[in-house]
Design a protein around this motif. Structure first.
Motif, PDB file in Angstrom:
ATOM      1  N   GLY A  26       0.816  -1.200   0.000  1.00 21.16           N
ATOM      2  CA  GLY A  26       0.000   0.000   0.000  1.00 21.16           C
ATOM      3  C   GLY A  26       0.853   1.254   0.000  1.00 21.16           C
ATOM      4  N   ASN A  27       0.353   2.269   0.654  1.00 28.41           N
ATOM      5  CA  ASN A  27       0.999   3.580   0.673  1.00 28.41           C
ATOM      6  C   ASN A  27       2.131   3.599   1.701  1.00 28.41           C
ATOM      7  N   ILE A  28       3.223   2.945   1.344  1.00 30.74           N
ATOM      8  CA  ILE A  28       4.335   2.802   2.274  1.00 30.74           C
ATOM      9  C   ILE A  28       5.352   3.898   2.029  1.00 30.74           C
ATOM     10  N   VAL A  29       5.639   4.690   3.052  1.00 31.65           N
ATOM     11  CA  VAL A  29       6.594   5.778   2.907  1.00 31.65           C
ATOM     12  C   VAL A  29       7.976   5.403   3.426  1.00 31.65           C
ATOM     13  N   ALA A  30       8.031   4.385   4.242  1.00 31.45           N
ATOM     14  CA  ALA A  30       9.300   3.915   4.791  1.00 31.45           C
ATOM     15  C   ALA A  30       9.113   2.480   5.247  1.00 31.45           C
ATOM     16  N   ARG A  31      10.234   1.787   5.415  1.00 34.78           N
ATOM     17  CA  ARG A  31      10.133   0.414   5.892  1.00 34.78           C
ATOM     18  C   ARG A  31       9.735   0.442   7.361  1.00 34.78           C
ATOM     19  N   TYR A  32       8.875  -0.441   7.752  1.00 32.89           N
ATOM     20  CA  TYR A  32       8.365  -0.477   9.110  1.00 32.89           C
ATOM     21  C   TYR A  32       9.110  -1.486   9.982  1.00 32.89           C
ATOM     22  N   ALA A  33       9.101  -1.226  11.270  1.00 26.66           N
ATOM     23  CA  ALA A  33       9.410  -2.263  12.239  1.00 26.66           C
ATOM     24  C   ALA A  33       8.191  -3.179  12.293  1.00 26.66           C
ATOM     25  N   MET A  34       8.419  -4.456  12.536  1.00 26.82           N
ATOM     26  CA  MET A  34       7.311  -5.415  12.505  1.00 26.82           C
ATOM     27  C   MET A  34       7.245  -6.176  13.816  1.00 26.82           C
ATOM     28  N   ALA A  49       7.264 -11.558  19.107  1.00 27.63           N
ATOM     29  CA  ALA A  49       8.587 -11.177  18.596  1.00 27.63           C
ATOM     30  C   ALA A  49       8.464  -9.857  17.860  1.00 27.63           C
ATOM     31  N   THR A  50       9.603  -9.173  17.739  1.00 25.59           N
ATOM     32  CA  THR A  50       9.645  -7.948  16.965  1.00 25.59           C
ATOM     33  C   THR A  50      10.983  -7.840  16.255  1.00 25.59           C
ATOM     34  N   ILE A  51      10.995  -7.091  15.164  1.00 22.14           N
ATOM     35  CA  ILE A  51      12.217  -6.887  14.400  1.00 22.14           C
ATOM     36  C   ILE A  51      12.226  -5.455  13.885  1.00 22.14           C
ATOM     37  N   SER A  52      13.407  -4.841  13.915  1.00 19.42           N
ATOM     38  CA  SER A  52      13.536  -3.473  13.433  1.00 19.42           C
ATOM     39  C   SER A  52      13.440  -3.444  11.908  1.00 19.42           C
ATOM     40  N   SER A  53      13.288  -2.245  11.367  1.00 16.06           N
ATOM     41  CA  SER A  53      13.139  -2.113   9.923  1.00 16.06           C
ATOM     42  C   SER A  53      14.391  -2.595   9.181  1.00 16.06           C
ATOM     43  N   SER A  54      15.548  -2.438   9.807  1.00 20.28           N
ATOM     44  CA  SER A  54      16.793  -2.879   9.176  1.00 20.28           C
ATOM     45  C   SER A  54      17.046  -4.365   9.375  1.00 20.28           C
ATOM     46  N   GLY A  55      16.343  -4.949  10.317  1.00 20.18           N
ATOM     47  CA  GLY A  55      16.578  -6.351  10.647  1.00 20.18           C
ATOM     48  C   GLY A  55      17.683  -6.560  11.648  1.00 20.18           C
ATOM     49  N   ALA A  97       2.020  -7.018  12.793  1.00 21.67           N
ATOM     50  CA  ALA A  97       1.722  -5.603  12.910  1.00 21.67           C
ATOM     51  C   ALA A  97       2.917  -4.775  12.465  1.00 21.67           C
ATOM     52  N   ALA A  98       2.638  -3.611  11.894  1.00 23.84           N
ATOM     53  CA  ALA A  98       3.677  -2.706  11.415  1.00 23.84           C
ATOM     54  C   ALA A  98       3.661  -1.420  12.228  1.00 23.84           C
ATOM     55  N   GLY A  99       4.848  -0.939  12.563  1.00 23.94           N
ATOM     56  CA  GLY A  99       4.941   0.280  13.341  1.00 23.94           C
ATOM     57  C   GLY A  99       6.257   0.989  13.091  1.00 23.94           C
ATOM     58  N   ILE A 100       6.483   2.034  13.877  1.00 24.22           N
ATOM     59  CA  ILE A 100       7.695   2.840  13.701  1.00 24.22           C
ATOM     60  C   ILE A 100       8.892   2.180  14.385  1.00 24.22           C
ATOM     61  N   LEU A 101       8.668   1.669  15.604  1.00 24.86           N
ATOM     62  CA  LEU A 101       9.761   1.119  16.389  1.00 24.86           C
ATOM     63  C   LEU A 101       9.483  -0.340  16.755  1.00 24.86           C
ATOM     64  N   PRO A 102      10.539  -1.125  16.916  1.00 27.38           N
ATOM     65  CA  PRO A 102      10.379  -2.540  17.308  1.00 27.38           C
ATOM     66  C   PRO A 102      10.197  -2.670  18.821  1.00 27.38           C
ATOM     67  N   VAL A 103       8.949  -2.514  19.254  1.00 27.87           N
ATOM     68  CA  VAL A 103       8.662  -2.509  20.686  1.00 27.87           C
ATOM     69  C   VAL A 103       7.732  -3.656  21.045  1.00 27.87           C
ATOM     70  N   SER A 107      -0.018  -1.557  21.444  1.00 31.71           N
ATOM     71  CA  SER A 107      -0.616  -0.253  21.150  1.00 31.71           C
ATOM     72  C   SER A 107       0.293   0.645  20.328  1.00 31.71           C
ATOM     73  N   GLN A 108       1.574   0.295  20.247  1.00 29.47           N
ATOM     74  CA  GLN A 108       2.532   1.109  19.507  1.00 29.47           C
ATOM     75  C   GLN A 108       2.565   0.796  18.016  1.00 29.47           C
ATOM     76  N   TYR A 109       1.849  -0.202  17.607  1.00 29.69           N
ATOM     77  CA  TYR A 109       1.832  -0.580  16.196  1.00 29.69           C
ATOM     78  C   TYR A 109       0.616   0.024  15.503  1.00 29.69           C
ATOM     79  N   ASP A 110       0.836   0.502  14.280  1.00 32.54           N
ATOM     80  CA  ASP A 110      -0.191   1.274  13.592  1.00 32.54           C
ATOM     81  C   ASP A 110      -1.089   0.428  12.688  1.00 32.54           C
ATOM     82  N   TYR A 111      -0.520  -0.625  12.128  1.00 33.37           N
ATOM     83  CA  TYR A 111      -1.259  -1.406  11.131  1.00 33.37           C
ATOM     84  C   TYR A 111      -1.203  -2.884  11.498  1.00 33.37           C
ATOM     85  N   TRP A 112      -2.349  -3.529  11.369  1.00 29.20           N
ATOM     86  CA  TRP A 112      -2.479  -4.925  11.792  1.00 29.20           C
ATOM     87  C   TRP A 112      -3.080  -5.774  10.681  1.00 29.20           C
TER      88      TRP A 112
END
Length: 122
Positions: A26-34, A49-55, A97-103, A107-112
């Motif tokens: 979709g309308n992805i402006v940057a790689r997300y943390a997942m 589990a979580t992973i940063s955008s860079s891995g 879920a996709a978000g800004i930070l790997p936390v 609640s910190q994730y924007d898209y599910w």
């Protein structure tokens, strides 16, 4: 509009393995943390589990550490949750879920995504 889709769930016997994949489109402006979360019947959603955008950074729940691995598959543009040595208590609906930070906080994730069922039979 950002869309998150999980796949790869199913039925597996105790000790078996499953690989879940997650695709963001979709309308992805940057790689997300997942993040990966799961919810078993009658229980609250919990962090897996979580992973940063860079891995370069990953974090796991204590209950899955050493058995699950999360990584970015850049060739396929997906995030993978490799689940080994599965136990009956791993049975749940798994959400990506996709978000800004790997936390750890959901609640910190924007898209599910809609979730995929994982059932471990004994």
């Amino acid at each position: 509009q950002v869309r998150v889709v999980e796949s790869g769930g199913g039925l597996v016997q105790v000790g078996g393995s499953l690989r879940l994949t997650c695709t963001v489109s979709g309308n992805i402006v940057a790689r997300y943390a997942m993040g990966w979360f799961r919810q078993a019947p009658g229980k609250q959603r919990e962090f897996v589990a979580t992973i940063s955008s860079s891995g370069g950074y990953t974090e796991y729940a204590g209950s899955v550490k050493g058995r699950f691995t999360v990584f970015n598959d850049d060739a396929e543009n997906t995030v993978v949750l490799q689940m080994n040595s599965l136990k009956p208590e791993d049975t749940a609906i798994y959400y990506c879920a996709a978000g800004i930070l790997p936390v750890l906080g959901a609640s910190q994730y924007d898209y599910w995504g809609q979730g995929t069922q994982v059932t471990v039979s004994s």
